[in-house]
Design a protein around this motif. Sequence first.
Motif, PDB file in Angstrom:
ATOM      1  N   VAL A 127      -1.957  47.327   5.687  1.00  0.00           N
ATOM      2  CA  VAL A 127      -2.543  47.259   4.350  1.00  0.00           C
ATOM      3  C   VAL A 127      -1.460  46.989   3.301  1.00  0.00           C
ATOM      4  N   SER A 128      -1.821  46.251   2.242  1.00  0.00           N
ATOM      5  CA  SER A 128      -0.989  46.082   1.039  1.00  0.00           C
ATOM      6  C   SER A 128       0.338  45.386   1.303  1.00  0.00           C
ATOM      7  N   ASN A 129       0.332  44.399   2.191  1.00  0.00           N
ATOM      8  CA  ASN A 129       1.464  43.491   2.294  1.00  0.00           C
ATOM      9  C   ASN A 129       1.380  42.509   1.124  1.00  0.00           C
ATOM     10  N   GLU A 130       2.391  41.658   0.953  1.00  0.00           N
ATOM     11  CA  GLU A 130       2.360  40.654  -0.108  1.00  0.00           C
ATOM     12  C   GLU A 130       2.913  39.342   0.412  1.00  0.00           C
ATOM     13  N   ILE A 131       2.260  38.237   0.052  1.00  0.00           N
ATOM     14  CA  ILE A 131       2.768  36.908   0.394  1.00  0.00           C
ATOM     15  C   ILE A 131       3.975  36.627  -0.487  1.00  0.00           C
ATOM     16  N   SER A 132       5.102  36.241   0.133  1.00  0.00           N
ATOM     17  CA  SER A 132       6.367  36.130  -0.589  1.00  0.00           C
ATOM     18  C   SER A 132       6.376  34.977  -1.583  1.00  0.00           C
ATOM     19  N   GLN A 133       5.887  33.822  -1.166  1.00  0.00           N
ATOM     20  CA  GLN A 133       5.878  32.655  -2.046  1.00  0.00           C
ATOM     21  C   GLN A 133       4.430  32.251  -2.324  1.00  0.00           C
ATOM     22  N   GLN A 134       4.029  31.074  -1.814  1.00  0.00           N
ATOM     23  CA  GLN A 134       2.668  30.613  -2.060  1.00  0.00           C
ATOM     24  C   GLN A 134       1.797  30.600  -0.808  1.00  0.00           C
ATOM     25  N   GLU A 135       2.408  30.819   0.348  1.00  0.00           N
ATOM     26  CA  GLU A 135       1.612  30.840   1.568  1.00  0.00           C
ATOM     27  C   GLU A 135       2.287  31.692   2.630  1.00  0.00           C
ATOM     28  N   ALA A 136       1.469  32.162   3.559  1.00  0.00           N
ATOM     29  CA  ALA A 136       1.960  32.961   4.681  1.00  0.00           C
ATOM     30  C   ALA A 136       1.466  32.332   5.980  1.00  0.00           C
ATOM     31  N   GLU A 137       2.191  32.580   7.046  1.00  0.00           N
ATOM     32  CA  GLU A 137       1.779  32.124   8.374  1.00  0.00           C
ATOM     33  C   GLU A 137       1.294  33.336   9.169  1.00  0.00           C
ATOM     34  N   ILE A 138       0.076  33.254   9.640  1.00  0.00           N
ATOM     35  CA  ILE A 138      -0.537  34.349  10.385  1.00  0.00           C
ATOM     36  C   ILE A 138      -0.929  33.848  11.762  1.00  0.00           C
ATOM     37  N   ILE A 139      -0.604  34.625  12.780  1.00  0.00           N
ATOM     38  CA  ILE A 139      -1.057  34.329  14.142  1.00  0.00           C
ATOM     39  C   ILE A 139      -1.853  35.526  14.641  1.00  0.00           C
ATOM     40  N   VAL A 140      -3.072  35.268  15.057  1.00  0.00           N
ATOM     41  CA  VAL A 140      -3.856  36.276  15.764  1.00  0.00           C
ATOM     42  C   VAL A 140      -3.722  35.942  17.245  1.00  0.00           C
ATOM     43  N   HIS A 141      -2.900  36.705  17.946  1.00  0.00           N
ATOM     44  CA  HIS A 141      -2.647  36.426  19.372  1.00  0.00           C
ATOM     45  C   HIS A 141      -3.832  36.862  20.226  1.00  0.00           C
ATOM     46  N   GLU A 142      -4.411  37.989  19.856  1.00  0.00           N
ATOM     47  CA  GLU A 142      -5.561  38.533  20.593  1.00  0.00           C
ATOM     48  C   GLU A 142      -6.478  39.245  19.607  1.00  0.00           C
ATOM     49  N   GLY A 143      -7.763  39.277  19.933  1.00  0.00           N
ATOM     50  CA  GLY A 143      -8.682  40.120  19.186  1.00  0.00           C
ATOM     51  C   GLY A 143      -9.379  39.433  18.027  1.00  0.00           C
ATOM     52  N   LYS A 144      -9.716  40.235  17.023  1.00  0.00           N
ATOM     53  CA  LYS A 144     -10.527  39.800  15.887  1.00  0.00           C
ATOM     54  C   LYS A 144     -10.180  40.711  14.722  1.00  0.00           C
ATOM     55  N   VAL A 145      -9.745  40.123  13.593  1.00  0.00           N
ATOM     56  CA  VAL A 145      -9.276  40.933  12.474  1.00  0.00           C
ATOM     57  C   VAL A 145      -9.984  40.533  11.181  1.00  0.00           C
ATOM     58  N   LEU A 146     -10.066  41.502  10.283  1.00  0.00           N
ATOM     59  CA  LEU A 146     -10.554  41.258   8.928  1.00  0.00           C
ATOM     60  C   LEU A 146      -9.340  41.074   8.029  1.00  0.00           C
ATOM     61  N   MET A 147      -9.270  39.920   7.355  1.00  0.00           N
ATOM     62  CA  MET A 147      -8.205  39.646   6.400  1.00  0.00           C
ATOM     63  C   MET A 147      -8.747  39.839   4.979  1.00  0.00           C
ATOM     64  N   ILE A 148      -8.009  40.573   4.157  1.00  0.00           N
ATOM     65  CA  ILE A 148      -8.398  40.788   2.766  1.00  0.00           C
ATOM     66  C   ILE A 148      -7.225  40.429   1.860  1.00  0.00           C
ATOM     67  N   GLN A 149      -7.459  39.547   0.906  1.00  0.00           N
ATOM     68  CA  GLN A 149      -6.537  39.366  -0.207  1.00  0.00           C
ATOM     69  C   GLN A 149      -7.157  40.036  -1.424  1.00  0.00           C
ATOM     70  N   SER A 150      -6.346  40.763  -2.187  1.00  0.00           N
ATOM     71  CA  SER A 150      -6.921  41.534  -3.294  1.00  0.00           C
ATOM     72  C   SER A 150      -5.923  41.713  -4.427  1.00  0.00           C
ATOM     73  N   ASP A 151      -6.481  41.974  -5.609  1.00  0.00           N
ATOM     74  CA  ASP A 151      -5.714  42.337  -6.794  1.00  0.00           C
ATOM     75  C   ASP A 151      -6.223  43.681  -7.294  1.00  0.00           C
ATOM     76  N   ASP A 152      -5.404  44.374  -8.072  1.00  0.00           N
ATOM     77  CA  ASP A 152      -5.898  45.507  -8.811  1.00  0.00           C
ATOM     78  C   ASP A 152      -6.895  45.020  -9.868  1.00  0.00           C
ATOM     79  N   GLU A 153      -7.890  45.816 -10.195  1.00  0.00           N
ATOM     80  CA  GLU A 153      -8.919  45.381 -11.122  1.00  0.00           C
ATOM     81  C   GLU A 153      -8.381  45.146 -12.520  1.00  0.00           C
ATOM     82  N   ASN A 154      -7.267  45.789 -12.869  1.00  0.00           N
ATOM     83  CA  ASN A 154      -6.706  45.591 -14.199  1.00  0.00           C
ATOM     84  C   ASN A 154      -5.608  44.542 -14.215  1.00  0.00           C
ATOM     85  N   ALA A 155      -5.483  43.804 -13.081  1.00  0.00           N
ATOM     86  CA  ALA A 155      -4.434  42.768 -13.017  1.00  0.00           C
ATOM     87  C   ALA A 155      -4.820  41.568 -13.867  1.00  0.00           C
TER      88      ALA A 155
END
Length: 203
Positions: free
Chosen positions: A175-203
Amino acid sequence: MAKVMLVAGLAKHIPIIEGMDYIGVDYGAVCCLRQKLPLVLAVGDFDSTTKEELDALKKNCKVHQLPIQKNETDSEEAIRCAIELGYDEIILYGGLGGRLDHELANLHLLLYRDLPLTLMNEHNVMKVLLPGSYTIQKQYRYLSFFAIEESVISESGVAYPLCEKHLRPRDIFAVSNEISQQEAEIIVHEGKVLMIQSDDENA
């Protein structure tokens, strides 16, 4: 790919996305009219609209009116209509927040149905990732992953990289990682995951 945004009733300012069609879901159709967005279709039982609002919808687009007593939610029926119309990329916008039962129902559509679906609002975007490699464009500040089933993932281009890390449904360390620049590389080797990008509501 044919893309459509299903606009639900909690939508505030609806984003204009190039090449995107729009379907209003119940009161979300009224929100689209107020923002002067052209609608392909309006779907719902419209129990939260006035007669004048429903009449205005009927003048501006095709309306698929559902009975108030039914087994399917308005969002579920709107997704069915979108697939029937040939859309293969569906964003449900404005279906998070508000009534918890409606929010959970929309989450269940994302997590437990095999649908080309993304959930989105002003502060969150949620998508299910199956095994494969993904380049994720930065939309919001935080990037989080939750395992829907036993999974193995790698993350690079983020503040806290992971390499072939096992992720179980009970784990919350991704939870609560951050993309360093403008994009990230993600590999799902096995399974099934929920990806969430989010901001604080007052951002």
